[in-house]
Motif scaffolding. Structure first.
Motif, PDB file in Angstrom:
ATOM      1  N   THR A  90       0.647  -1.434  -0.076  1.00  0.00           N
ATOM      2  CA  THR A  90      -0.042   0.052  -0.062  1.00  0.00           C
ATOM      3  C   THR A  90       0.935   1.303  -0.036  1.00  0.00           C
ATOM      4  N   GLY A  91       0.846   2.015  -1.270  1.00  0.00           N
ATOM      5  CA  GLY A  91       1.466   3.265  -1.130  1.00  0.00           C
ATOM      6  C   GLY A  91       3.176   2.930  -1.372  1.00  0.00           C
ATOM      7  N   GLU A  92       3.737   3.796  -0.208  1.00  0.00           N
ATOM      8  CA  GLU A  92       5.315   3.538  -0.214  1.00  0.00           C
ATOM      9  C   GLU A  92       5.611   2.173   0.594  1.00  0.00           C
ATOM     10  N   VAL A  93       4.788   1.525   1.166  1.00  0.00           N
ATOM     11  CA  VAL A  93       4.779   0.336   1.989  1.00  0.00           C
ATOM     12  C   VAL A  93       4.640  -0.584   0.771  1.00  0.00           C
ATOM     13  N   GLY A  94       5.793  -1.614   0.312  1.00  0.00           N
ATOM     14  CA  GLY A  94       5.757  -2.486  -0.791  1.00  0.00           C
ATOM     15  C   GLY A  94       6.287  -2.170  -1.988  1.00  0.00           C
ATOM     16  N   SER A  95       6.676  -0.750  -2.075  1.00  0.00           N
ATOM     17  CA  SER A  95       7.578  -0.255  -3.068  1.00  0.00           C
ATOM     18  C   SER A  95       8.933  -0.960  -3.370  1.00  0.00           C
ATOM     19  N   VAL A 135      -3.928   2.206  -4.839  1.00  0.00           N
ATOM     20  CA  VAL A 135      -3.909   1.060  -4.124  1.00  0.00           C
ATOM     21  C   VAL A 135      -4.936   0.116  -4.895  1.00  0.00           C
ATOM     22  N   GLY A 136      -4.517  -0.236  -6.263  1.00  0.00           N
ATOM     23  CA  GLY A 136      -5.604  -1.362  -6.708  1.00  0.00           C
ATOM     24  C   GLY A 136      -6.681  -0.773  -7.519  1.00  0.00           C
ATOM     25  N   SER A 171      -3.861  -9.175  -6.991  1.00  0.00           N
ATOM     26  CA  SER A 171      -5.221  -8.602  -7.310  1.00  0.00           C
ATOM     27  C   SER A 171      -5.041  -7.565  -8.829  1.00  0.00           C
ATOM     28  N   LEU A 172      -3.871  -7.020  -8.721  1.00  0.00           N
ATOM     29  CA  LEU A 172      -3.634  -6.160  -9.961  1.00  0.00           C
ATOM     30  C   LEU A 172      -3.842  -6.941 -11.125  1.00  0.00           C
ATOM     31  N   VAL A 173      -3.151  -7.927 -11.058  1.00  0.00           N
ATOM     32  CA  VAL A 173      -2.850  -9.000 -12.221  1.00  0.00           C
ATOM     33  C   VAL A 173      -4.166  -9.263 -12.730  1.00  0.00           C
ATOM     34  N   TYR A 174      -5.128  -9.893 -11.986  1.00  0.00           N
ATOM     35  CA  TYR A 174      -6.590 -10.192 -12.428  1.00  0.00           C
ATOM     36  C   TYR A 174      -7.109  -9.168 -13.112  1.00  0.00           C
ATOM     37  N   LYS A 175      -6.867  -7.903 -12.363  1.00  0.00           N
ATOM     38  CA  LYS A 175      -7.851  -6.694 -13.062  1.00  0.00           C
ATOM     39  C   LYS A 175      -7.257  -6.388 -14.182  1.00  0.00           C
TER      40      LYS A 175
END
Length: 302
Positions: A90-95, A135-136, A171-175
Motif C-alpha cells: 500500500t503506497g510506499e509500503v511495498g515499493s 491502491v489497486g 489482485s492487480l494482475v487479475y484486473k
C-alpha cells in the motif's frame, strides 16, 4: 549501454543504471552484528548483482511521470520475453528497492537469471513519481498498462509479455486480465480477490485506516469495484493463469485463491493451482520450489 540507447527511443526519460557498489551492500547489511554472517550475505548478493543490470526511468501515465524499473540479464544475447511484475503493498509500503532485484525471497532475480527481462511500475506518487496511487484502483491499472504500452517497441524484447504479482499485486494482475487479452500467461501468488475480505487478520483496522487515505473504504460500491470476485467473468479466458497460495497465509486467506480458481474454471480459463500446506503469505518454506514453478510457467508460455 545498449539498453539505455533503446530506452531513449521510447517515451521514457531520466534513465539511469543502478550501481551495486560495495558501499551499497555494506550499508544494506550493516545491522547484522555477526561479522561472518554479514560477509557471507554481502558476498552472496554481490555475486548475484553481476548477473543482472537494473535500470530506473520515468514514463508517462495519465499525463504525469511514473517511476519504472527494468531488470535484464547482464549478458544479453537475443531479444528476451518480458515479464511485468506488479508490486504489492500500500503506497510506499511495498515499493521496490534495489535489493529486491537480487533477493531469493521473491522471484525477480530467478526470472532474469533464467533469461527473461522484468519490468515494473512503482505506481503513481511513489519513488519520485507524480500523481497518487489508488491502491489497486483504475489509476494503478493504468500505470501498469501504460508501462506495457511503453515497451511495445522495445528492441531488446521479443514482443511476448507475461504478468506476475503477489498479494495486492496479484489482485492487480487479475484486473489487468479483465481489461486485456494481450498477455501470454500470468502468475498470481497469494492474490487478493476481495477488498478487506480477510477481516480476521490482526492488523485489519490499521490497514483499513492506511488505505482510507487513498480511497473510501466505507463505500460498498467502491469495495465491490475493487473486489474481482464479484466480476470474475470479465477475466481473460485466453490467458493461462498459475495460482499459488499457502494455507497459513494470515494476510490473504487461501480461500480467496480457491474461490477464484472455481470461478475461472467455470469461465473455461486455463489455470494451474498450487496450494502449499502450512506455508505463509511469502511462501517462505517453499520459496525455492515456488520460484521454479513460476519459471517453468513462463518458460512454457513465453
Amino acid at each position: 549501454m545498449q539498453a539505455i540507447k533503446e530506452l531513449e527511443k521510447l517515451n521514457i526519460t531520466e534513465t539511469k543504471q543502478f550501481d551495486y557498489s560495495t558501499e551499497f551492500f555494506t550499508n544494506t547489511f550493516s545491522k547484522i552484528e555477526n561479522e561472518e554472517e554479514r560477509k557471507e550475505l554481502i558476498d552472496f548478493y554481490k555475486s548475484r548483482s553481476k548477473k543482472v543490470n537494473v535500470f530506473e526511468f520515468f514514463y508517462t501515465s495519465n499525463n504525469h511521470k511514473v517511476k519504472g524499473i527494468l531488470v535484464e540479464p547482464a549478458k544479453l544475447g537475443e531479444p528476451t520475453s518480458t515479464v511485468i511484475y506488479c508490486r504489492g503493498g500500500t503506497g510506499e509500503v511495498g515499493s521496490l528497492t534495489p535489493i529486491h532485484f537480487l533477493s531469493k525471497k521473491i522471484e525477480i532475480f530467478d526470472l532474469v537469471n533464467s533469461g527473461h527481462t522484468v519490468i515494473a511500475s512503482q505506481l503513481s506518487g511513489i519513488d519520485g513519481g507524480e500523481g497518487m496511487t489508488d491502491v489497486g484502483g483504475q489509476s494503478d491499472i493504468d500505470d501498469v498498462m501504460n508501462l506495457y504500452q511503453s515497451f511495445q517497441n522495445y528492441e531488446l524484447g521479443n514482443g511476448y509479455f507475461g504478468l506476475i504479482g503477489g498479494s495486492n499485486g496479484g489482485s492487480l494482475v487479475y484486473k489487468l486480465l479483465a481489461q486485456s487479452d494481450d498477455f501470454k500467461c500470468a502468475v498470481v501468488v497469494a492474490g487478493k480477490t476481495k477488498d478487506f475480505g480477510n477481516t480476521d487478520r490482526p492488523d485489519f483496522e490499521k490497514l483499513k485506516a492506511l488505505r482510507h487515505q487513498y480511497y473510501n473504504t466505507e463505500s460498498e460500491e467502491e469495495l465491490n469495484k475493487r473486489s474481482l470476485i464479484t466480476w470474475a467473468d470479465k477475466i481473460s479466458k485466453t490467458t493461462p493463469i498459475l495460482l499459488i497460495h499457502g494455507t497459513k497465509d494470515w494476510r490473504v486467506s487461501v480461500s480467496d485463491t480457491l474461490e477464484i480458481a472455481t470461478k475461472l474454471i467455470q469461465n473455461n480459463t486455463s489455470i494451474g493451482l498450487r496450494i502449499y500446506e502450512g506455508d505463509n503469505h511469502s511462501l517462505t518454506i517453499n520459496r525455492k520450489k515456488v520460484n521454479k514453478e513460476i519459471i517453468d510457467c513462463f518458460e512454457t508460455y513465453l
